[in-house]
Design an enzyme around this catalytic site. Sequence first.
Site, PDB file in Angstrom:
ATOM      1  N   GLU A 122     -13.957 -12.845  47.447  1.00 45.06           N
ATOM      2  CA  GLU A 122     -13.968 -13.334  46.080  1.00 45.06           C
ATOM      3  C   GLU A 122     -12.640 -13.007  45.395  1.00 45.06           C
ATOM      4  O   GLU A 122     -12.051 -11.954  45.615  1.00 45.06           O
ATOM      5  CB  GLU A 122     -15.133 -12.723  45.292  1.00 45.06           C
ATOM      6  CG  GLU A 122     -16.481 -13.251  45.765  1.00 45.06           C
ATOM      7  CD  GLU A 122     -17.662 -12.727  44.962  1.00 45.06           C
ATOM      8  OE1 GLU A 122     -18.656 -13.471  44.869  1.00 45.06           O
ATOM      9  OE2 GLU A 122     -17.595 -11.591  44.449  1.00 45.06           O
ATOM     10  N   CYS A 135      -7.025 -11.390  40.083  1.00 47.36           N
ATOM     11  CA  CYS A 135      -7.483 -10.215  40.831  1.00 47.36           C
ATOM     12  C   CYS A 135      -7.692 -10.642  42.279  1.00 47.36           C
ATOM     13  O   CYS A 135      -8.581 -11.438  42.577  1.00 47.36           O
ATOM     14  CB  CYS A 135      -8.771  -9.678  40.216  1.00 47.36           C
ATOM     15  SG  CYS A 135      -9.371  -8.155  40.982  1.00 47.36           S
ATOM     16  N   CYS A 142     -15.244  -3.356  52.488  1.00 53.63           N
ATOM     17  CA  CYS A 142     -14.498  -2.147  52.161  1.00 53.63           C
ATOM     18  C   CYS A 142     -15.108  -0.973  52.912  1.00 53.63           C
ATOM     19  O   CYS A 142     -16.312  -0.960  53.193  1.00 53.63           O
ATOM     20  CB  CYS A 142     -14.542  -1.888  50.653  1.00 53.63           C
ATOM     21  SG  CYS A 142     -13.439  -0.571  50.091  1.00 53.63           S
ATOM     22  N   CYS A 146     -17.340   3.776  47.443  1.00 49.06           N
ATOM     23  CA  CYS A 146     -17.386   4.376  46.114  1.00 49.06           C
ATOM     24  C   CYS A 146     -18.758   4.083  45.511  1.00 49.06           C
ATOM     25  O   CYS A 146     -19.218   2.941  45.520  1.00 49.06           O
ATOM     26  CB  CYS A 146     -16.270   3.818  45.238  1.00 49.06           C
ATOM     27  SG  CYS A 146     -14.618   4.204  45.859  1.00 49.06           S
ATOM     28  N   CYS A 149     -19.455   1.204  42.919  1.00 51.26           N
ATOM     29  CA  CYS A 149     -18.796  -0.081  43.164  1.00 51.26           C
ATOM     30  C   CYS A 149     -19.648  -0.973  44.056  1.00 51.26           C
ATOM     31  O   CYS A 149     -20.057  -0.576  45.155  1.00 51.26           O
ATOM     32  CB  CYS A 149     -17.435   0.173  43.826  1.00 51.26           C
ATOM     33  SG  CYS A 149     -16.509  -1.336  44.186  1.00 51.26           S
ATOM     34  N   CYS A 380     -14.924  -5.792  36.932  1.00 54.05           N
ATOM     35  CA  CYS A 380     -14.421  -4.719  37.790  1.00 54.05           C
ATOM     36  C   CYS A 380     -15.567  -4.003  38.492  1.00 54.05           C
ATOM     37  O   CYS A 380     -16.534  -3.566  37.865  1.00 54.05           O
ATOM     38  CB  CYS A 380     -13.633  -3.729  36.927  1.00 54.05           C
ATOM     39  SG  CYS A 380     -12.891  -2.387  37.853  1.00 54.05           S
TER      40      CYS A 380
END
Length: 407
Positions: A122, A135, A142, A146, A149, A380
């Site tokens: 994305e 962005c 990933c 985290c 996230c 975010c």
Amino acid sequence: MTAPLAAAPAAEAIQKPPRGAGEKPSLVGLSRAGIGAELAAIGVEPKQIRMRTAQIWNWIYARGVTDFGDMLNVSKDMRATLADAFTLARPEIVAEQVSEDGTRKWLMRFPPRGAGRPVEIETVYIPEIGRGTLCVSSQVGCTLTCSFCHTGTQKLVRNLTAEEIVGQILVARDRLGDFPDKSTPVGAAVPSEGRLVSNIVMMGMGEPLYNFDNVKEALLIASDGEGLSLSKRRITLSTSGVVPMIPRAGEEIGSMLAISLHAVRDDLRDILVPLNKKYPIAELLDACRAYPGLSNARRITFEYVMLKDINDSAADARELVRLLRGIPAKINLIPFNPWPGVNYQCSDWETIEAFSDIVNRAGYASPIRTPRGRDILAACGQLKSESERMRARERLALEAMMADSED
């Protein structure tokens, strides 16, 4: 992602995926030397390679062409030769969502590489009065897990190539009419003047410093004065703190740096950003103090997500100021953006403002980032390539969380 932190890949551990048999190589994402080597491989005369490379470079990045047939200052025979040997194809747009605030999110699909399978990422465009920020993602998934996230809940599939990183920028400029002779879609929210894509932030899916070589190659194209021609001061690379790669980022890329900090104590940051167990806060901040080119004009941005009753106390704010003493810095306070299944809540607005006041009084700029694109999971920490497949009950849960956070 259930793999332990030790399984996270080193910067060059994941190799570029090979192309399948019969798959044309792309000239997008190659350096000038790379384009020259490809031209030599198809028999272009050595004395013509420099000129042809400059022509192709200009057509791809300054003009935004996707068809060799449109390269009008290249001979017809050469255009046919290039079309037979190479491609300029863009990533496939699987879905495009537009937020009520004008933010755009594209779900992009890249073809299988070698024996692999198609992958999706994305990319988000955030229009503001004076700029348009893109962005960009660096990995599919990933490894960093985290805890706040959404992207961290998706397993790492692979690194994106330089072609795929640059391709995101080209798609955005295509869709917004940000190339010469192309028009902006009617009703699109864009800056009132100047470049429509004026800023790039490597803050999408993935950890950029775990894909260093491809990110470097892509950002050098983005900042090339004869390429996409974005100032390095308008390109920001965000890292969760891969300390050994931070000096190289400054020396070899030269972009602005952002650090996903989010806590002022190691015990808490170990939970929020598990990479901290490998590179604790003191070590990370030492690397920031030594960042090449650091000055008041080239400050480091520290990203700090505001989590209710977790990291948002006045004592946390004072400790943040103490930790950053001597580092030219700006602190972005990010109201937490909810996603289905998360256990965190966004700090109350009064708490965020009080935190900001403490940091501001200490002499640091401390803007509170306005949440953008929450309704399309584009804010975010919300990116995840499966988000378009979210079940109805998950969307209802998300809407309820957003309503609670705005009360």
